[in-house]
Design a protein around this motif. Sequence first.
Motif: not given
Length: 364
Positions: A93-102, A218-225
Amino acid sequence: MLLRALWCRLGVQRLVEKKPVSLCDPIMRPTSTQERAYSTNLVKSVLKSGLTAATVPVAGKRIPKGPRTKQPSRTNQPSQDEDKDMMQCIAFATADQYHLPTLCHDLIGHGFHEIDLPRDASNVLLISTDMASKPEDDALMFFFREGSVVFWNVEEKTMKKAMRILERHEIQPYEVALVHWENEEISYAIGEGNSKLERGNFLLSDMMDQQEAILEKFAFSNALSLSVKLAIWEVSLDNYVESIQSIPETLKLGKRVKLSSAEVMKKIGELFSLRYCINLRSDLLMTPDFYWDRENLEKLYEKTCQFLSINRRVNVVNEKLEHCTELTDLMRNHLRDEHSLRLEWMIVILITIEVLFELGRMIF
């Protein structure tokens, strides 16, 4: 003789007047002039053995607490023999949010490839790369808009490159040391049978097509995130508690709390902001809508959340938030009472001045 008698009587009286020792009185421990410090080799050896370092205080420095995540990666830990043939899944977890399009446009410009996900997973960016750590599986990267990223079988050099690109698209980034301390690392392998979480490792089925394998990851990654994001918030809450821990002791001693009304309101704002992030903005309290019509993925997601103790950690955090809320309410009421008392004294002084003026006019 008279002086000797008076001296003896005075000595007896002093002995009687001495305060008796009670079991309820605090014991004053002798202080040592020699400061104790950590030994670097000792800390390294303790961390390698998987134990917790002894909390020996160092003058002027606060001892860092252990990671809140379930299975953090540590470069100084020896690798297990059974994990040598397994691939790695690492979450940060590196930031509060990401700007995914850019971020997507930037990653594609650096040679990465985007993979499409279902429309109801619009808050996630899936990127693939040819630089896999092991040839048994594809290298994938899941970027969650909420500020976390999960790497599957990605080469370390490529992972660092992606993290450097990610820095340009972060909104309110976290400290680098905190990011690398609060992480999750789980080994995984591909084999026969259904996909599952077993003994702290992911076992993916080799009978699925590429799209099904991506959705299970994706399901595993969602829980990890969620776990690494919660760990960052747990650190923030611990820092908040440390910033106000002297207030109850100050009130206990009957001293005045040296906080202005603006500072108290700032503390209340920090507390409610953290509470909003944990209970309202995230998916920590409920299963995301993505899994409503995907029961198999929902089971994998919930099993991983259970393994990472997410529900228990959320309950502990909310319990701490409740106590912090009570303390901030106490601080606010204390300041309100002080303000009311100040106004009452001002009124009394004004009335006294008016009475003095009236008396002076009547006399003179």
